[in-house]
Design a protein around this motif. Sequence first.
Motif, mmCIF file in Angstrom:
data_model
loop_
_atom_site.group_PDB
_atom_site.id
_atom_site.type_symbol
_atom_site.label_atom_id
_atom_site.label_comp_id
_atom_site.label_asym_id
_atom_site.label_seq_id
_atom_site.Cartn_x
_atom_site.Cartn_y
_atom_site.Cartn_z
ATOM 1 N N MET A 77 11.433 -1.715 2.308
ATOM 2 C CA MET A 77 12.180 -0.471 2.089
ATOM 3 C C MET A 77 11.256 0.736 2.237
ATOM 4 O O MET A 77 11.612 1.736 2.872
ATOM 5 C CB MET A 77 12.801 -0.454 0.696
ATOM 6 C CG MET A 77 13.970 -1.384 0.508
ATOM 7 S SD MET A 77 14.610 -1.226 -1.182
ATOM 8 C CE MET A 77 15.492 -2.781 -1.348
ATOM 9 N N CYS A 78 10.053 0.627 1.677
ATOM 10 C CA CYS A 78 9.109 1.746 1.750
ATOM 11 C C CYS A 78 8.479 1.837 3.140
ATOM 12 O O CYS A 78 8.204 2.925 3.631
ATOM 13 C CB CYS A 78 8.022 1.588 0.689
ATOM 14 S SG CYS A 78 7.068 3.095 0.434
ATOM 15 N N THR A 79 8.268 0.672 3.759
ATOM 16 C CA THR A 79 7.720 0.674 5.121
ATOM 17 C C THR A 79 8.678 1.389 6.070
ATOM 18 O O THR A 79 8.266 2.241 6.864
ATOM 19 C CB THR A 79 7.481 -0.767 5.609
ATOM 20 O OG1 THR A 79 6.609 -1.449 4.699
ATOM 21 C CG2 THR A 79 6.858 -0.767 6.998
ATOM 22 N N ILE B 62 12.111 -9.909 8.471
ATOM 23 C CA ILE B 62 11.757 -8.801 9.353
ATOM 24 C C ILE B 62 12.637 -8.812 10.604
ATOM 25 O O ILE B 62 13.036 -7.762 11.103
ATOM 26 C CB ILE B 62 10.268 -8.864 9.731
ATOM 27 C CG1 ILE B 62 9.431 -8.499 8.507
ATOM 28 C CG2 ILE B 62 9.940 -7.933 10.894
ATOM 29 C CD1 ILE B 62 7.954 -8.635 8.711
ATOM 30 N N PHE B 63 12.949 -10.020 11.101
ATOM 31 C CA PHE B 63 13.865 -10.111 12.238
ATOM 32 C C PHE B 63 15.197 -9.458 11.890
ATOM 33 O O PHE B 63 15.822 -8.818 12.726
ATOM 34 C CB PHE B 63 14.100 -11.580 12.602
ATOM 35 C CG PHE B 63 14.960 -11.765 13.829
ATOM 36 C CD1 PHE B 63 14.384 -11.901 15.089
ATOM 37 C CD2 PHE B 63 16.336 -11.797 13.739
ATOM 38 C CE1 PHE B 63 15.165 -12.065 16.225
ATOM 39 C CE2 PHE B 63 17.136 -11.960 14.869
ATOM 40 C CZ PHE B 63 16.543 -12.089 16.113
ATOM 41 N N SER B 64 15.589 -9.588 10.638
ATOM 42 C CA SER B 64 16.874 -9.043 10.204
ATOM 43 C C SER B 64 16.805 -7.544 9.928
ATOM 44 O O SER B 64 17.571 -6.760 10.480
ATOM 45 C CB SER B 64 17.358 -9.781 8.955
ATOM 46 O OG SER B 64 18.550 -9.214 8.478
ATOM 47 N N ASN B 65 15.880 -7.112 9.046
ATOM 48 C CA ASN B 65 15.893 -5.701 8.631
ATOM 49 C C ASN B 65 14.968 -4.794 9.445
ATOM 50 O O ASN B 65 15.018 -3.579 9.313
ATOM 51 C CB ASN B 65 15.565 -5.579 7.133
ATOM 52 C CG ASN B 65 14.194 -6.120 6.772
ATOM 53 O OD1 ASN B 65 13.203 -5.833 7.424
ATOM 54 N ND2 ASN B 65 14.131 -6.918 5.700
ATOM 55 N N GLU B 66 14.096 -5.388 10.266
ATOM 56 C CA GLU B 66 13.216 -4.654 11.178
ATOM 57 C C GLU B 66 12.184 -3.769 10.488
ATOM 58 O O GLU B 66 11.515 -2.966 11.152
ATOM 59 C CB GLU B 66 14.030 -3.807 12.166
ATOM 60 C CG GLU B 66 14.906 -4.606 13.095
ATOM 61 C CD GLU B 66 15.731 -3.739 14.028
ATOM 62 O OE1 GLU B 66 15.284 -2.636 14.372
ATOM 63 O OE2 GLU B 66 16.836 -4.161 14.397
ATOM 64 N N ALA B 67 12.038 -3.887 9.171
ATOM 65 C CA ALA B 67 11.022 -3.097 8.475
ATOM 66 C C ALA B 67 9.642 -3.581 8.901
ATOM 67 O O ALA B 67 9.294 -4.731 8.699
ATOM 68 C CB ALA B 67 11.193 -3.235 6.965
ATOM 69 N N TYR C 299 0.834 -1.209 0.000
ATOM 70 C CA TYR C 299 0.000 0.000 0.000
ATOM 71 C C TYR C 299 0.869 1.260 0.000
ATOM 72 O O TYR C 299 0.663 2.186 -0.804
ATOM 73 C CB TYR C 299 -0.922 -0.017 1.216
ATOM 74 C CG TYR C 299 -1.665 1.287 1.444
ATOM 75 C CD1 TYR C 299 -2.708 1.670 0.620
ATOM 76 C CD2 TYR C 299 -1.314 2.131 2.511
ATOM 77 C CE1 TYR C 299 -3.383 2.873 0.824
ATOM 78 C CE2 TYR C 299 -1.985 3.321 2.734
ATOM 79 C CZ TYR C 299 -3.019 3.684 1.891
ATOM 80 O OH TYR C 299 -3.684 4.870 2.099
ATOM 81 N N LEU C 300 1.868 1.298 0.897
ATOM 82 C CA LEU C 300 2.757 2.458 0.982
ATOM 83 C C LEU C 300 3.581 2.613 -0.291
ATOM 84 O O LEU C 300 3.820 3.732 -0.760
ATOM 85 C CB LEU C 300 3.688 2.318 2.188
ATOM 86 C CG LEU C 300 3.036 2.438 3.564
ATOM 87 C CD1 LEU C 300 4.007 1.993 4.657
ATOM 88 C CD2 LEU C 300 2.558 3.861 3.825
ATOM 89 N N SER C 301 4.010 1.493 -0.858
ATOM 90 C CA SER C 301 4.796 1.533 -2.101
ATOM 91 C C SER C 301 3.976 2.127 -3.234
ATOM 92 O O SER C 301 4.466 2.973 -4.002
ATOM 93 C CB SER C 301 5.267 0.121 -2.473
ATOM 94 O OG SER C 301 6.137 -0.400 -1.490
#
Length: 467
Positions: A111-113, A287-292, A31-33
């Motif tokens: 990335m966008c999140t 998500i655990f890795s990049n936390e986005a 959605y954000l993208s």
Amino acid sequence: MLDTIVKINSAVNGFVWGIPAMVLIIGVGLYLSCRTGFIQFRKFGTVWRNTLGKVFRKTEAGKGAVTPFQAVCTALAATVGTGNIAGVAGAIAIGGPGAVFWMWVSACLGMCTKYSEVTLAVKYRQKNKHGDWVGGPMYFIQNGLGANWKWLAVIFSIFGLFTVFGTGNATQVNTIVTAINSALINFNVMDGANKTFNLVLGIILAIAVMIILLGGIKRIGRVTEKLVPFMALIYIVLGLGVVVINYKSVPAVFASIFTGAFNPSAVTGGVVGGMFVVMQKGVARGIFSNEAGLGTASIAHASAEVDEPVQQGLFGVFEVFADTIVICTLTALVILCSGVGVNYGVMAGAELTISGFTHTYGSWVSIFTAIALCCFAFSTILGWGLYGSRCCEYLFGEKVIKPFMVIYALVAIIGATMDLGFLWDLAETFNGLMSIPNLIAVALLSPVVIKLTKEYFAKKPGAALKK
């Protein structure tokens, strides 16, 4: 007692990382993208110039703030950790090579999140009594959505406090201990893991963490801006070496990643479950890795000495790219290209990644991988220490920050002697719980992100977002 906790965590984990969570994480990112015109791809040149392009410019930060580069290094210190090493290994072992594909998908949308999270954190940050900038999901929920939504900010902070001890500390210490033990065993210094030795390591780490964290945001920033580039360079060089040496297997590896994403049994011989299991593990460990989607990294970015929220938001795009597309992919290629046997369906950790390096270079490389892994994990402990202190400050006030940091540091001693499998499951559960209030807030505040983005790029001819 422990068996009961494990069963409860397993049930909660299954719900948190079930279909609703997948829809929320991927849905909000998509959605954000769409709303920003896929800014993470369309403006990637701008991202590159405004992040790496400014690394070597000498800048100073005022009282209570850090430079934009120190802020991104602090955030990267928290994201580039065991998720990149042990997390990727676990995702491949449990979900097969196809999990890597879903890591990429979650990263591209993430990335966008993260861009949105960081932009909102800088927009709605505030000064505390000491003159330090404080921000993050709890503040953009309260200041952006209003007082009626404060309950959501409180929920985020509570989950954040639980998360930091597992995700940010115990799993990281466990990986440091594993890396050092593996190196010593490879050099025949030790015959196997030694509990007393691990306990001593835990105490040393606890003291080091306590000294740095009690020095405040500026000391954390100074340490991470030196540690992060150093550790990333070592790991990238070693990882690329494995790929180059095993270049003949690269096409087959990529084929297994794409095939395994949609037909895992064709690659793993039916050991791994269906496509959803592969997708679940790929997204969860990504998500655990990049936390986005967690919102945690925005807490560090909120301390940056910067005028434009979007300007710091661009660092969020770079952060996810560097963490997942570069470093996580390298880890996956090290494991899959090196020819080490992956026992699908069985939990794996840092030792699988280390074996990929030693299988290619020989046992001598274990000392370098141990150094890189220790730097990765230690920097993550520092970053998450900051996150936990901010959550604690929001809930209980500034007087509890130092006591929290002391307790947080002492958890390192426990993490040095605990079972890795349960730690990963517990950390994964709280990551999922933490993401829910954050993603709800980011989605509700998306009009603010769109407005700020349009205003920022409208200042450059021909750079405005399409309406």
